[in-house]
Write an enzyme that holds these catalytic residues in place. Sequence first.
Site, short mmCIF file in Angstrom:
data_model
loop_
_atom_site.label_atom_id
_atom_site.label_comp_id
_atom_site.label_asym_id
_atom_site.label_seq_id
_atom_site.Cartn_x
_atom_site.Cartn_y
_atom_site.Cartn_z
N GLY A 14 0.82 -1.21 0.00
CA GLY A 14 0.00 0.00 0.00
C GLY A 14 0.85 1.25 0.00
N ASN A 135 -4.60 10.71 8.63
CA ASN A 135 -3.47 9.84 8.94
C ASN A 135 -2.14 10.58 8.77
OD1 ASN A 135 -2.06 7.60 9.68
ND2 ASN A 135 -2.45 6.43 7.83
N LYS A 140 2.11 10.65 10.40
CA LYS A 140 3.30 10.78 9.56
C LYS A 140 4.07 12.05 9.85
CE LYS A 140 2.55 6.91 7.83
NZ LYS A 140 3.42 5.80 8.16
N ARG A 220 -11.46 -5.36 38.47
CA ARG A 220 -12.03 -6.57 39.08
C ARG A 220 -13.29 -6.16 39.81
NH1 ARG A 220 -7.26 -9.37 42.38
NH2 ARG A 220 -8.87 -10.90 42.89
N HIS A 221 -14.15 -7.11 40.07
CA HIS A 221 -15.33 -6.89 40.91
C HIS A 221 -14.87 -6.37 42.28
CE1 HIS A 221 -13.87 -10.48 42.88
NE2 HIS A 221 -13.70 -10.97 41.65
N ASN A 227 -12.99 -13.82 48.50
CA ASN A 227 -11.70 -13.10 48.60
C ASN A 227 -11.31 -12.94 50.06
OD1 ASN A 227 -12.60 -10.88 45.87
ND2 ASN A 227 -11.21 -12.63 45.80
N ARG A 270 -20.42 -11.79 41.70
CA ARG A 270 -19.60 -10.68 42.19
C ARG A 270 -19.40 -9.57 41.15
NH1 ARG A 270 -16.89 -15.55 41.81
NH2 ARG A 270 -14.73 -15.66 41.00
N GLU A 290 -14.40 -16.28 35.57
CA GLU A 290 -13.03 -16.48 36.06
C GLU A 290 -12.48 -17.84 35.62
OE1 GLU A 290 -10.35 -15.52 36.47
OE2 GLU A 290 -9.80 -14.97 38.51
N LYS A 319 2.83 -21.89 35.36
CA LYS A 319 1.50 -21.34 35.67
C LYS A 319 0.70 -21.04 34.40
CE LYS A 319 -0.65 -17.92 38.66
NZ LYS A 319 -0.47 -16.69 39.44
N HIS A 356 -12.50 -10.58 36.42
CA HIS A 356 -11.81 -11.35 37.46
C HIS A 356 -10.31 -11.32 37.20
CE1 HIS A 356 -15.73 -13.18 38.52
NE2 HIS A 356 -15.95 -13.05 37.22
N VAL A 359 -8.81 -13.56 34.13
CA VAL A 359 -9.38 -13.12 32.85
C VAL A 359 -8.88 -11.72 32.49
CG1 VAL A 359 -11.58 -12.32 31.91
CG2 VAL A 359 -11.39 -14.62 32.85
O1 F6P Z 1 -8.38 -15.27 44.12
C1 F6P Z 1 -9.23 -14.66 43.22
C2 F6P Z 1 -9.15 -15.32 41.85
O2 F6P Z 1 -9.95 -14.60 40.97
C3 F6P Z 1 -9.55 -16.82 41.84
O3 F6P Z 1 -10.92 -17.05 41.69
C4 F6P Z 1 -8.72 -17.35 40.71
O4 F6P Z 1 -8.57 -18.76 40.74
C5 F6P Z 1 -7.43 -16.62 40.94
O5 F6P Z 1 -7.78 -15.32 41.36
C6 F6P Z 1 -6.56 -16.50 39.70
O6 F6P Z 1 -5.29 -16.02 40.07
P1 F6P Z 1 -4.03 -17.01 40.08
O7 F6P Z 1 -3.94 -17.51 38.67
O8 F6P Z 1 -2.88 -16.13 40.46
O9 F6P Z 1 -4.27 -18.13 41.04
#
Ligand code: F6P
Length: 416
Positions: A14, A135, A140, A220-221, A227, A270, A290, A319, A356, A359
């Site tokens: 382009g 643009n 530019k 987060r909620h 928690n 939540r 979550e 992890k 959460h 996520v």
């Molecule tokens: O502790 C809160 C939370 O949202 C859990 O429901 C979830 O399993 C966790 O955090 C995820 O965090 P990690 O991956 O660090 O365990």
Amino acid sequence: MPDSPPKLAFVMVGLPARGKTFIARKIARYLSWLGYRTQVFNVGSYRRERHGSRQHHSFFDPRNDAGQAARRDVALAALDDMLAFLKEGGDIAMYDATNNTRERRNLVRARCEAEGLSVVFVESICNDPAIVEANIRANKARSPDYEGVPEEEAVRDFRQRIAHYQSAYEEVSEAEGPFVKIIDVGRTLVLHRVAGYLLARVVHFLLNLHVQPRSVRLTRHGESEFNVLGRIGGDSPLSEAGRGYARTLASVLRARGGEDFVVWTSTLRRTIETAEVIGLPYRAWRALDEIDAGVCDGMTYDEIAETMPHEYEARQADKFRYRYPRGESYQDVIQRLEPVIFELERERRPVLIIGHQAVLRALYAYMMDRPPNECPFVSIPLHTILELEPTAYGCDERRIELPPAPLDPEGFRQSP
Ligand code: F6P
């Protein structure tokens, strides 16, 4: 991620100021987030590195033999690096240059095919003068090519540069193999021989792209009863402090952004209780629930370590890939968030996502272009708004920590 990644080169095509770099980076960010090793090779950066950033427009004139030779050299240097990257473990590369002649594209394709790589041309055509002008002015004239040059002078020179490219420009034709043409920033998409799962996803992604800037807020909620107890997962209601956060969040949002934003939650109590206090319509997505902790749902981390030490250690060791028995991994979460990403790209209004920890880490990694395997370690504390403002090629971030009790909207603390 598939077992045998595709080894693919997307070759951008382009005129200058048609959003090629924007599109290339967006595709790259999306594919990296999905787990493909993806890299952008921007020929402009090679040119700036080797020949300096301040080049008069005549450097780009196809009748300027020295300029032509210099540009060809940098294009080949970027191509060599791209081929090396794909040979040495890369999956997908974006070759970001004008590639405005058939001759140049044939050369690039021949080199790729000789290495056993597939090529797809991604051509951005823009005939709407208002979009091109915007643009030029927004990106530019402020690019490293024009550092220290007064805006009007930069715009004038850049227009002449475009005219040089225009004089030699040949549109991609069907004889050149698979292509996607993006016309007028996605108003029309033309596909030729685009087949297969990965390319279908990229096309779907491109269908949703727009360039209108708007913020995305993640929070987060409010604190939940789980928690407080240190238990993961579950579907518990908000704690007293969590309800306080929801009220503070609502008043801060009212004070800052008016009512013109979209609210998304998960289907869990939540997040919905937090959204209810804001008083705007919200969309509850299952995809935003979550991470599913499977057999560990409702346990504390100490209980998991004590009763299932192997599981605990396996998660500590990896992890990102670790999948809870009968539950999910972070990698799984990324896969299921794909429709949310498409919708996020499509939406033009500011978006607030009440989600959460896991996520939001995955969404944050997408927005900030962080390697997906880093996402399990991103800090997303409770009672904090992450304000993300997409910029031309990236995203600015601001964190606003809110106390959990109702407060004057001016009384919140902001991190630098
Ligand atoms: O502790 C809160 C939370 O949202 C859990 O429901 C979830 O399993 C966790 O955090 C995820 O965090 P990690 O991956 O660090 O365990």
